[in-house]
Design an enzyme around this catalytic site. Sequence first.
Site, PDB file in Angstrom:
ATOM      1  N   HIS B 146      28.041 -35.260  -4.567  1.00  0.00           N
ATOM      2  CA  HIS B 146      26.630 -34.891  -4.471  1.00  0.00           C
ATOM      3  C   HIS B 146      26.343 -33.945  -5.638  1.00  0.00           C
ATOM      4  CE1 HIS B 146      23.116 -32.735  -2.786  1.00  0.00           C
ATOM      5  NE2 HIS B 146      22.967 -33.734  -1.935  1.00  0.00           N
ATOM      6  N   ASP B 221      33.574 -29.938  -0.574  1.00  0.00           N
ATOM      7  CA  ASP B 221      32.216 -30.099  -0.067  1.00  0.00           C
ATOM      8  C   ASP B 221      32.327 -30.747   1.319  1.00  0.00           C
ATOM      9  OD1 ASP B 221      29.684 -30.892   0.623  1.00  0.00           O
ATOM     10  OD2 ASP B 221      29.200 -31.765  -1.328  1.00  0.00           O
ATOM     11  N   GLN B 224      29.243 -33.274   4.823  1.00  0.00           N
ATOM     12  CA  GLN B 224      29.119 -34.483   5.632  1.00  0.00           C
ATOM     13  C   GLN B 224      30.303 -34.657   6.576  1.00  0.00           C
ATOM     14  OE1 GLN B 224      26.476 -36.395   5.819  1.00  0.00           O
ATOM     15  NE2 GLN B 224      25.297 -35.662   4.061  1.00  0.00           N
ATOM     16  N   LYS B 247      22.354 -29.730   8.710  1.00  0.00           N
ATOM     17  CA  LYS B 247      22.918 -31.067   8.906  1.00  0.00           C
ATOM     18  C   LYS B 247      23.746 -31.154  10.181  1.00  0.00           C
ATOM     19  CE  LYS B 247      23.449 -31.986   3.951  1.00  0.00           C
ATOM     20  NZ  LYS B 247      22.405 -32.911   3.523  1.00  0.00           N
ATOM     21  N   CYS B 387      20.894 -37.860  -4.384  1.00  0.00           N
ATOM     22  CA  CYS B 387      21.543 -36.756  -5.117  1.00  0.00           C
ATOM     23  C   CYS B 387      22.962 -37.121  -5.521  1.00  0.00           C
ATOM     24  CB  CYS B 387      21.541 -35.471  -4.306  1.00  0.00           C
ATOM     25  SG  CYS B 387      19.913 -34.895  -3.832  1.00  0.00           S
TER      26      CYS B 387
HETATM   27  C1  LIG Z   1      27.764 -34.257   0.485  1.00  0.00           C
HETATM   28  C2  LIG Z   1      26.681 -33.226   0.338  1.00  0.00           C
HETATM   29  N1  LIG Z   1      26.918 -32.123  -0.385  1.00  0.00           N
HETATM   30  C3  LIG Z   1      25.997 -31.160  -0.547  1.00  0.00           C
HETATM   31  C4  LIG Z   1      24.763 -31.270   0.031  1.00  0.00           C
HETATM   32  C5  LIG Z   1      23.793 -30.169  -0.196  1.00  0.00           C
HETATM   33  O1  LIG Z   1      23.472 -29.520   0.989  1.00  0.00           O
HETATM   34  P1  LIG Z   1      22.228 -28.521   0.996  1.00  0.00           P
HETATM   35  O2  LIG Z   1      21.092 -29.244   0.376  1.00  0.00           O
HETATM   36  O3  LIG Z   1      22.002 -28.203   2.417  1.00  0.00           O
HETATM   37  O4  LIG Z   1      22.640 -27.343   0.191  1.00  0.00           O
HETATM   38  C6  LIG Z   1      24.461 -32.415   0.796  1.00  0.00           C
HETATM   39  C7  LIG Z   1      23.141 -32.630   1.435  1.00  0.00           C
HETATM   40  O5  LIG Z   1      22.081 -32.607   0.830  1.00  0.00           O
HETATM   41  C8  LIG Z   1      25.449 -33.401   0.949  1.00  0.00           C
HETATM   42  O6  LIG Z   1      25.207 -34.499   1.668  1.00  0.00           O
END
Ligand SMILES: Cc1ncc(COP(=O)(O)O)c(C=O)c1O
Lengths: 435, 435, 157, 157
Positions: B146, B221, B224, B247, B387
């Site tokens: 991401h 990360d 998910q 999430k 993203c």
């Molecule tokens: C795999 C992953 N990493 C990072 C993020 C970023 O999370 P956030 O936007 O809550 O900071 C997301 C979701 O948008 C995600 O699905």
Amino acid sequence: MTSLASVPTTTGATLDVEKIRADFPILSRTVRDGKPLIYLDSGATSQRPRQVLDAERHFLETSNAAVHRGAHALSEEATDAYESARERIAAFIGADDGEVVFTKNATEALNLVAYGMSNALTSDDPKAERFRVGPGDEVVVTEMEHHANLVPWQEFCRRTGATLRWFGVTADGRLDLDPSVITERTKIVAFTHQSNVLGTVTPVEQIVAMAKAVGAYTVLDACQSVPHAPVDVHALGVDFAAFSGHKMLGPSGIGVLYGRRELLEALPPFLTGGSMIELVRTERSTYAAPPARFEAGVPMTSQAVGLGAAVDYLNALGMENVHAHENTLTAAALEGLQAVDGVTIIGPRNLESRGGAVSFEIDGVHPHDASQVLDDSGIAVRVGHHCAWPLHRAFGVQSSIRASFYVYNTLDEVQALVDGVRRAQDFFARDGVSL
Amino acid sequence: MTSLASVPTTTGATLDVEKIRADFPILSRTVRDGKPLIYLDSGATSQRPRQVLDAERHFLETSNAAVHRGAHALSEEATDAYESARERIAAFIGADDGEVVFTKNATEALNLVAYGMSNALTSDDPKAERFRVGPGDEVVVTEMEHHANLVPWQEFCRRTGATLRWFGVTADGRLDLDPSVITERTKIVAFTHQSNVLGTVTPVEQIVAMAKAVGAYTVLDACQSVPHAPVDVHALGVDFAAFSGHKMLGPSGIGVLYGRRELLEALPPFLTGGSMIELVRTERSTYAAPPARFEAGVPMTSQAVGLGAAVDYLNALGMENVHAHENTLTAAALEGLQAVDGVTIIGPRNLESRGGAVSFEIDGVHPHDASQVLDDSGIAVRVGHHCAWPLHRAFGVQSSIRASFYVYNTLDEVQALVDGVRRAQDFFARDGVSL
Amino acid sequence: MKLESMYQEIILDHYKNPHGRGLREPYEAEVHHVNPTCGDEVTVRVHLEGSGADAKVVDLSYDSLGCSISQAATSVAYDLVVGRTVGEAFEVLAAYQEMVQGRGKVEADEDVLDDAVAFAGVAAYPARVKCALLGWLAFKDAVAQADENAPELEGQR
Amino acid sequence: MKLESMYQEIILDHYKNPHGRGLREPYEAEVHHVNPTCGDEVTVRVHLEGSGADAKVVDLSYDSLGCSISQAATSVAYDLVVGRTVGEAFEVLAAYQEMVQGRGKVEADEDVLDDAVAFAGVAAYPARVKCALLGWLAFKDAVAQADENAPELEGQR
Ligand SMILES: Cc1ncc(COP(=O)(O)O)c(C=O)c1O
Ligand SMILES: Cc1ncc(COP(=O)(O)O)c(C=O)c1O
Ligand code: FES
Ligand code: FES
């Protein structure tokens, strides 16, 4: 016991405080075995009216979705709610929509500016060049800054090699605007609009003029001004300003950075990730226009909605009226406390250029001990250095007691504070032993 | 139309989805002229049960105050609520309390690590030396990241002079763990636990072993994974991990950084300001121990309380059961969608090391157009690059459609998705004109 | 039904059979625009005769990857600007932009908009507004690059 | 009444007439601790005889600025550690720390704690726990600096 009856009430519309109090569920609770809560710590964080809680909940029960990321109905509604909040908050401070960036608190907003500028050193965007600062350059802060508008600049200097300089504070709690502090070497002037300890309101226009004369950027800490009086950032002429939602009847977890459009357009990003990019390639990425550029990741959606509702609430009261109400309480507190032997006010002793934070010391009673006695009477005040350690050092005190007022406070509560201070004196002088 | 009756249900306790749905007020609303909402976008942000909304509201109506800053009753209660949330969240991921830092979202958490490490270059704390990275050093990411775990490392390399290297992705959506990528030059390996596009679960232990062999730090990360399956960060052996509250049934505006105690103790601060200091002097400041060192300013208090309640809710369901339920839905979606001519799944096509995000393309129908048809049937999915632009580029696609599942989704909703995909095909093929 | 109100027949027709597609010579400027949310792209070339508001748009040629709305919008743009003056073309674009960004509250002027009026339904779907504008704004930028005397677009801020 | 349960007479007495106050010679180590929330400070010197758990605390001298709780606690510490072995002193400290951090749930052992049992009421006020520990933890650090064979404090993490 001093009577506060002599306190002048301001002319003009006043607040219907009973009606306001009914909007704040927490104010009807009791503490410490049944004492009614007297909340005099709004300078740290304010309470929230039902209207704000309801707005957030309504949003969450009907339209919650990731904003700016989906094409479905909920996502459209959520984006609308989020951007409508931005519009209302921008209007509240006299800014344009695109000039308002949501952060988690004022602290992040101030760090955003400091890191954005130091990132200019490694940015390859020619627009960013104007922010480059290095050895030989200077950053000016004041001795009355909250740590949030001070430590980020110490660290900025560490990263860039620039030097930190200071405006001192006078014995009566005003800024000593020594004209030799701001020079051709000055690149940034970071200062507070209203001291969270002294209540002092600083001469923003004058400082902005001094900074502009040498081409320095101005960064205003508006945490204690925006919640309490009408503020128009365009009229003030500052380049950046920061404040927090939780100090203005809104949610925790949301703050605001105001930046002049032209500057936000040139400032390199700070936090990077989703929703702030233009193009992402393996080698490098390019970034979206502001405000999106500065809002990486899923934002504080419901909190923005809540802050929008808080602004609506304050607008309905009228910021002039909010200010007048606080003046009344502040005048009463200054008068009541000064009538107590052994109490010393730290900061201006009259209402001139002064807001509603009243800090004081009690001879022979340590602030923490005094606050414990107040707390025992249901009175919540703050003690310590209030995140303004250099200021306390300048006044030669370790810590102080601070009472701070807001729309829901009453003259009776001010009286209770004064009575509580006497009780603290009595408590620690018992057995006739003087301290 | 494919029937989903053939989908295997997992053994063991299953979720009482009807009962769960009753906890989520938003799920009973309708969209687009009366269509029941079918929310298949939990990968972007989840919805919140009454229990989370109530916990936050209860806190705000009874104990709201600035935490760690006051000596009065409310402040003590607020601090307790905040720290109790930290304990429960730490326990949820197998960490100690002091290893959990609250941020505004996962994006901030990942930026915190990247900036904390680059700040080691100018820190004068000898403990920070271990994090120093410069030209010649390398940071490894993967092509399925991401943007939140990619762009911060691009910018980290810009600030430090290090070089970014990549693990690629295989045609079936797995990481290509080319052993030549991690070398003695590697200082940091940043990778996802579960792809938000492909659903792929990565071999964390294997990558950690590769990183450890060369003394590189690992940054996971877990956005998910933590919401969808049991995760134990100590067992995984990663150095840092990040995830977001919104999430996992919790509030927006709060994220979590996990860091191994020893590393958090050595990492220089990122955001600076109130509550994270030890001593502030005019020349320089020193900083508090973690987690306080990384929580500058008034924190996301009610949001932490809300996330604590979300964790309680998930614990009551049992993360094994959550995972099993999602497996059932994912299997149904994979089967149902693959039975539609012209639909191509992007990512693993079976349940092996795979979570509940299902991305796909429909021949001749642009993802945004397809999602518009789904939306018209009340079905919320996400379209775009999610993203994860480099990943989409690796698969040679501009964008895709993603359905993602959570505890409140049903097999009927999966069926509705499959039906909706057919409707989109029909809609854009009408008049017999093929595209 | 709302869906059909956005996907008018005329839009689907242009999508399936785009007019004027392809990159052609001669041209004075070429620009490449990307929609960051979906990754869709358009490359636009303009060939002008003359300068300023009275310059004539002799050709608008393009290559694009994108959804039905963006593809159809660029195709309609081709029909509406080629053969007109830049001043006239920008007048259409201004009215078009006002309509699609108008949240359904702006009355479309069919006389000015011609076929582009079919995009009125897009205004009800804010997430698709960028689609409807991608090719048009690329055209605007290309004109600005081709001719330093190009007029300002009305209502822009 | 709760307030009086924290501010026991004995605490106020020590506050008003602190025992052993002042910085004295000789000493093997001096440490300076600050409470970051209030800015209060204590400087502590220890003079030990011997090494390890059996070393004798010959003197604990101190200078401090702070609230009644912190001042009284340091004064009581002086009474309780001087003349004892480091091992015994640390046993008192461990019990004391457990009590004040115990949220009122820990039964105080008067045999071990002696006068320090007066601080039991502090446990009900989490914001004051640091006050009750400031001088004690400075003492512990001073011992650790003075003697590399100093024992570990029990129950520490
Ligand atoms: C795999 C992953 N990493 C990072 C993020 C970023 O999370 P956030 O936007 O809550 O900071 C997301 C979701 O948008 C995600 O699905
Ligand atoms: C003057 C001033 N500046 C900055 C801050 C920091 O605000 P926050 O903690 O919400 O970031 C505060 C409040 O704590 C303040 O009073
Ligand atoms: S979805 Fe990409 S331009 Fe329409
Ligand atoms: S208040 Fe500072 S030590 Fe007690």
